[in-house]
Design a protein around this motif. Sequence first.
Motif, PDB file in Angstrom:
ATOM      1  N   ARG A   3     -33.111  22.909 -72.982  1.00  0.00           N
ATOM      2  CA  ARG A   3     -33.356  24.008 -72.194  1.00  0.00           C
ATOM      3  C   ARG A   3     -32.650  23.912 -71.156  1.00  0.00           C
ATOM      4  N   ILE A   4     -31.786  24.983 -70.956  1.00  0.00           N
ATOM      5  CA  ILE A   4     -30.666  25.399 -70.003  1.00  0.00           C
ATOM      6  C   ILE A   4     -31.352  26.334 -68.848  1.00  0.00           C
ATOM      7  N   LEU A   5     -31.376  26.095 -67.726  1.00  0.00           N
ATOM      8  CA  LEU A   5     -31.380  27.545 -66.697  1.00  0.00           C
ATOM      9  C   LEU A   5     -30.166  27.666 -66.069  1.00  0.00           C
ATOM     10  N   VAL A  34     -31.717  32.889 -56.280  1.00  0.00           N
ATOM     11  CA  VAL A  34     -32.234  31.379 -55.819  1.00  0.00           C
ATOM     12  C   VAL A  34     -33.595  31.579 -55.824  1.00  0.00           C
ATOM     13  N   SER A  35     -34.335  32.450 -55.474  1.00  0.00           N
ATOM     14  CA  SER A  35     -35.815  32.410 -55.438  1.00  0.00           C
ATOM     15  C   SER A  35     -36.501  32.315 -56.841  1.00  0.00           C
ATOM     16  N   GLU A  36     -35.862  33.258 -57.617  1.00  0.00           N
ATOM     17  CA  GLU A  36     -36.240  33.060 -59.210  1.00  0.00           C
ATOM     18  C   GLU A  36     -36.154  31.777 -59.723  1.00  0.00           C
ATOM     19  N   ALA A  37     -35.118  31.174 -59.470  1.00  0.00           N
ATOM     20  CA  ALA A  37     -34.694  29.988 -60.050  1.00  0.00           C
ATOM     21  C   ALA A  37     -35.673  28.829 -59.483  1.00  0.00           C
ATOM     22  N   ILE A  38     -35.853  28.653 -58.111  1.00  0.00           N
ATOM     23  CA  ILE A  38     -37.010  27.869 -57.553  1.00  0.00           C
ATOM     24  C   ILE A  38     -38.274  28.075 -58.433  1.00  0.00           C
ATOM     25  N   HIS A  39     -38.688  29.066 -58.442  1.00  0.00           N
ATOM     26  CA  HIS A  39     -40.103  29.442 -59.369  1.00  0.00           C
ATOM     27  C   HIS A  39     -39.781  29.033 -60.563  1.00  0.00           C
ATOM     28  N   ALA A  40     -38.844  29.227 -61.328  1.00  0.00           N
ATOM     29  CA  ALA A  40     -38.480  28.736 -62.571  1.00  0.00           C
ATOM     30  C   ALA A  40     -38.616  27.258 -62.866  1.00  0.00           C
ATOM     31  N   ILE A  41     -37.881  26.651 -61.796  1.00  0.00           N
ATOM     32  CA  ILE A  41     -37.875  25.190 -61.864  1.00  0.00           C
ATOM     33  C   ILE A  41     -39.195  24.694 -61.701  1.00  0.00           C
ATOM     34  N   GLU A  42     -39.979  25.288 -60.686  1.00  0.00           N
ATOM     35  CA  GLU A  42     -41.404  24.724 -60.597  1.00  0.00           C
ATOM     36  C   GLU A  42     -42.406  24.985 -61.763  1.00  0.00           C
ATOM     37  N   LYS A  43     -42.022  26.058 -62.278  1.00  0.00           N
ATOM     38  CA  LYS A  43     -42.802  26.346 -63.519  1.00  0.00           C
ATOM     39  C   LYS A  43     -42.911  25.481 -65.020  1.00  0.00           C
ATOM     40  N   ASN A  44     -41.551  25.475 -64.882  1.00  0.00           N
ATOM     41  CA  ASN A  44     -40.931  24.652 -66.405  1.00  0.00           C
ATOM     42  C   ASN A  44     -39.612  23.913 -66.048  1.00  0.00           C
ATOM     43  N   THR A  45     -39.520  22.697 -65.741  1.00  0.00           N
ATOM     44  CA  THR A  45     -38.352  22.120 -65.329  1.00  0.00           C
ATOM     45  C   THR A  45     -37.424  22.007 -66.552  1.00  0.00           C
ATOM     46  N   PRO A  46     -36.291  22.710 -66.423  1.00  0.00           N
ATOM     47  CA  PRO A  46     -35.241  22.517 -67.385  1.00  0.00           C
ATOM     48  C   PRO A  46     -34.621  21.089 -67.598  1.00  0.00           C
ATOM     49  N   HIS A  47     -33.797  21.050 -68.735  1.00  0.00           N
ATOM     50  CA  HIS A  47     -33.084  19.982 -68.977  1.00  0.00           C
ATOM     51  C   HIS A  47     -31.715  19.906 -68.166  1.00  0.00           C
ATOM     52  N   SER A  70     -36.891  17.262 -54.832  1.00  0.00           N
ATOM     53  CA  SER A  70     -38.047  17.059 -55.638  1.00  0.00           C
ATOM     54  C   SER A  70     -37.934  15.779 -56.645  1.00  0.00           C
ATOM     55  N   GLN A  71     -36.623  14.954 -56.254  1.00  0.00           N
ATOM     56  CA  GLN A  71     -36.289  13.817 -56.966  1.00  0.00           C
ATOM     57  C   GLN A  71     -36.516  14.263 -58.578  1.00  0.00           C
ATOM     58  N   LEU A  72     -35.889  15.373 -59.014  1.00  0.00           N
ATOM     59  CA  LEU A  72     -36.162  15.583 -60.494  1.00  0.00           C
ATOM     60  C   LEU A  72     -34.511  15.303 -61.195  1.00  0.00           C
ATOM     61  N   ALA A  73     -34.677  14.431 -62.022  1.00  0.00           N
ATOM     62  CA  ALA A  73     -33.466  13.934 -62.736  1.00  0.00           C
ATOM     63  C   ALA A  73     -32.955  15.121 -63.751  1.00  0.00           C
ATOM     64  N   VAL A  74     -32.392  16.123 -63.073  1.00  0.00           N
ATOM     65  CA  VAL A  74     -31.799  17.338 -63.858  1.00  0.00           C
ATOM     66  C   VAL A  74     -30.415  17.394 -63.309  1.00  0.00           C
ATOM     67  N   PRO A  75     -29.535  17.334 -64.266  1.00  0.00           N
ATOM     68  CA  PRO A  75     -28.022  17.430 -63.812  1.00  0.00           C
ATOM     69  C   PRO A  75     -27.835  18.953 -63.331  1.00  0.00           C
ATOM     70  N   VAL A  76     -26.898  19.017 -62.421  1.00  0.00           N
ATOM     71  CA  VAL A  76     -26.732  20.362 -61.977  1.00  0.00           C
ATOM     72  C   VAL A  76     -25.100  20.690 -62.076  1.00  0.00           C
ATOM     73  N   ILE A  77     -24.565  21.908 -62.867  1.00  0.00           N
ATOM     74  CA  ILE A  77     -23.375  22.133 -62.978  1.00  0.00           C
ATOM     75  C   ILE A  77     -22.995  23.333 -62.246  1.00  0.00           C
ATOM     76  N   LEU A  78     -22.133  23.143 -61.442  1.00  0.00           N
ATOM     77  CA  LEU A  78     -21.820  24.312 -60.366  1.00  0.00           C
ATOM     78  C   LEU A  78     -20.619  25.136 -60.904  1.00  0.00           C
ATOM     79  N   ILE A  79     -20.704  26.423 -60.957  1.00  0.00           N
ATOM     80  CA  ILE A  79     -19.784  27.453 -61.207  1.00  0.00           C
ATOM     81  C   ILE A  79     -19.304  28.001 -59.838  1.00  0.00           C
ATOM     82  N   THR A  80     -17.950  27.772 -59.736  1.00  0.00           N
ATOM     83  CA  THR A  80     -17.262  28.408 -58.560  1.00  0.00           C
ATOM     84  C   THR A  80     -16.117  28.942 -58.670  1.00  0.00           C
TER      85      THR A  80
END
Length: 453
Positions: A3-5, A34-47, A70-80
Amino acid sequence: MKRILLIEDDLTYSKIIKNFLERNQYAVQSIQKVSEAIHAIEKNTPHLIITDYRLPDGTGMEILEKIIDSQLAVPVILITNYSDIRTAVKTMKMGAFEYITKPVNPDELLATVKEAFKQKSKKKVPTEAPSSPKTQLAHGDHYVTGTTDASKKLEDYIDLVAPTDMSVIVLGESGTGKEYISKRIHQKSSRMDGPFVAIDCGALSKELAASELFGHVKGAFTGAFDHKVGNFESAKGGTIFLDEIGNLSYDVQIKLLRAIQERKIRKVGGNNDIAIDVRIIVATNEDLIEASRRGEFREDLYHRLNEFSIQAIPLRDRGAELFDFAHNFLEESNTYLNKSVSGFSEEVKEIFKTYSWPGNLRELKNIVKRAVLLTGKGLVEKEVLPIQLMLPENSSQETGAAKDLKSSFEEKEKSLIIQTLEEVKFNKSKAAKILNMDRKTLYNKIEKYNISS
């Protein structure tokens, strides 16, 4: 299915990325804020999380901070965008897995996603550095001993201070290799057989920084279910490296000052002092004296740390050494991507020479890796480089007159934006219409000029 967010407010761009990733067998949830993302992460943590840096109600940095806190082992890729290269480098130091620049190349994105799932995360861990002359460092990078006068002076300073136990401040821009310099000092010291423990102070939450550095006892705070050994204890007999030292809170600075003065620490919630045997090296891209004048950094701590200082060299000032780094990154990328690129065309070399490299070594590494991926074999040609490398405003050889003209234009633009925002009481949608620009462009300008409501 992984699952990718995906967090991207440009709906067309978001749809293209979503469809591409879904064709490659990933389940993608796309949102815009951002607000929607934080809610989505709390509801169902993506991979995995892929986020644009600039978003309507915040930045991708806030998403990264949420994951770290949150100490979640979820990699984050930034688009910039290329205008945010320095910020992208900072997010890498905080713990982002990787950054990629717009326009996103599909093959590059897919390779980065696959790499993220292979490695899970890129969090720094304590490492014991080897001691070969051309020392392999974190993530396959190599230390390059330069040939210019500035590089030789840097090596002389390292050789001079390494055998001592003096505290050292390594100064320099983001991405200039301050951690590599610190490891070099450790490797040439009498502590070389001990651990080298690296901590990015910018990635420590204010609530847990003291616990991470000094440890805690069971029951010290909510969630402290067991005793914890802190970084200072882990570094016993070796070196502790505190990157971006200016990010530590004032309370933690007091504890650090005591640790340096008394060579003792006390765990959070504990009653007993613990003797420490570590050498301290810190790094910063801030002016700590100026920060102390603002009351943000203790002046007495600065003087305790600054027994010796070393200045890291920006990539744009390294001259021909740039190609020593570029060829090292080329070799690494060939190995990692299973390609056989032999070098850089003369046209590419000229572009590299004149580019200003705001992201320094990290930016060079990413650009070379991307070029190797797109080239496959033979020489890297101009066509596979991001267009931003060829823009006059990104050149290190921009003339003084051009800089003055650009500065004058930006001052007028900033003033006009502020005036318009004040007239509409900071209603950004109205301001964007009056200024004849889309909302995202306005957000970018507000961020660029540091305009506050």
